[in-house]
Design a protein around this motif. Sequence first.
Motif: not given
Lengths: 333, 287
Positions: A33, A35-36, A39-40, A42-44, B81, B88, B99, B102-103, B105-106, B172, B175
């Motif tokens: 959790y 980690l997720i 990372i989320s 960083v993206i958002l 990555f 994961l 999740a 969101v992943f 989204l990029p 960033y 990702i």
Amino acid sequence: MDAKRARSEAVIYYKFRKTKNKSLEWLWAAFRYALIIGISFVILYPLLQKVSVAVKAKEDIYNPTIYMVPVNFTLDNIRMAIELLDYWPLLGNTLLFVTVITLLQAASCALAGYGFARFDFPGSNVLFTLVILTILIPMSTLMVPMYLHFRSFDILGIVSLLTGKDGVNLLNTFWPSMITAATANGLKSGLFIYIFRQFFRGLPKEIEEAALIDGAGGFKTFFRIMLPNAVPPLLTVILFAFVWQYNDTFFTTLFMSESNLMPVNIAALPADASQQIPLMLGVGTNPNVKADPNYVAMVVDTGILLAILPLIVMYWFVQRYFVESVERTGVVG
Amino acid sequence: MLGVAFILPWLLGFLFLFAIPLVQSVKFSFNELIIAPGGYELMNVGWKNFNDALFVDANFNRILTDSVAAMLVDVPLILFFSLFAATLLNQKFKGRGFARAVFFLPVILASGAIASAEAAGLINLVGNSEAAKEVGDAQSGVDILSMVIMLDEAGMPRWFIDYIIEAVMRIYEIIRSSGVQILIFLAALQSVPAAMYEVAKMEGATPYESFWKITFPMVSPLILTNAIYTIIDSFTDSPVTQTIFATAFQTQNFGLSAAMSWLYTLVVGVLLLIVGVLISRKVFYYN
């Protein structure tokens, strides 16, 4: 006595193992959790920041105590960005363009993919190798000839034969992109042909044989039988073609640098903003009077948010198909 | 002949919008091109354009090597990555749907236009681009030095530390450019038969072992696919492409631009070949 002791030891050992496994599992879950969520975040983060900037009032720019949530809310930035971008007509025009291109591309790539998947004609393997080649060659290699080609567009000299002129200038119209999309040579078309080919190769041949026996021709079989079965790759291709076309700057700046399209206007927004904002604020045309660069940056960020908003809204509804569609197309298998 | 009818649109497009421009592009690279009303004129200059691109142009050399080097650094990081993220996201946990959303989204936000507008916005903010870069670096807010010391004390070789630090600094970007790759790996992970894991578990394999002995070999063909995709994807807004574009449409030197793009194509082609051969040797094909 000994047997009893051994058994109780075994029980203790077993319990110990169980708790150890349990706590390890729990530890891993917590780590996962962390980690997720990391990372989320960083993206958002850039997105959240833009939302925060969009509703932040000018007074809050120099307030160092503000993190993300502004003190004074305002819709002025959004109004300003909409006016600067001429947002609604721009959005309409862009969506129309992107939709047309996406549909043309999906249609032409589906046809080509089916042709390569099911028919063995002389040279079909060589031609498919050439499809792969179109994926591998960087676009910049074809840029100049394509530009000149569409600058005076002419098919085998027909136009100059009829009118006596040197072809038609198609630049800054929808035509260059429409022609490349309709002939399956547009943005990443090679990849889409590959996706369709892989999928059609995975379908059982019996379906077509049955249709053939029932008297359907080749095209009828394709449109009535194969295409309705090809929903997963169609979805994948339509989704990706739409998104990539919407975001594309290369072909749009090459062919339509003066058109009213989102990528072109967004790229030009920073320059426009620093020029127009003083006027819009009513400071006058004095070149020595400049708007606060921080404020300009705020409006630019709001504009960027407005540009990606349609995609995010669309993504909200279709995101689960993204994963499912790629799984089902058989790109992987 | 029906097959030809199906691929006819593509074939026409390929001939007129790919093959002919490709040949023309070769021709342009050996000529000086002057735009004339209603067309263009060519003047043969031999290898001059290539010579200019490599030895006369002040920047092209450096930009080409820089961006190829950056690509080489990025490919393993992105692969690592995306495989990690896919593993994961393939596990069961609460909020997996969110999740995943969101992943990926990029994938929809990776836009050249937005990136350049963002950079310009930051430039506006700070005054010039060099300062903007520094501010951007400072904002990333990672305490790099303590990490360097930590890794150094752990006895890591110097080049490895540099590589890791590089990766952390650009997390960033990595990702952001991993979306499609995660998608492909995730699809691959789900196509691995569950029975294999069950058997391994019965035989007493730990999850760690079954990852390396089952998952990794089964998804290895997709490592090749993803490596190639990552390299191709980096063309789209690489500085080299921008330089080629600017040479053609700002300085109006079409011949030089064609020569540059052929050099770029050549370098990328060789790179793809090397990566392809190296990885396909290690790939395990189940069927």
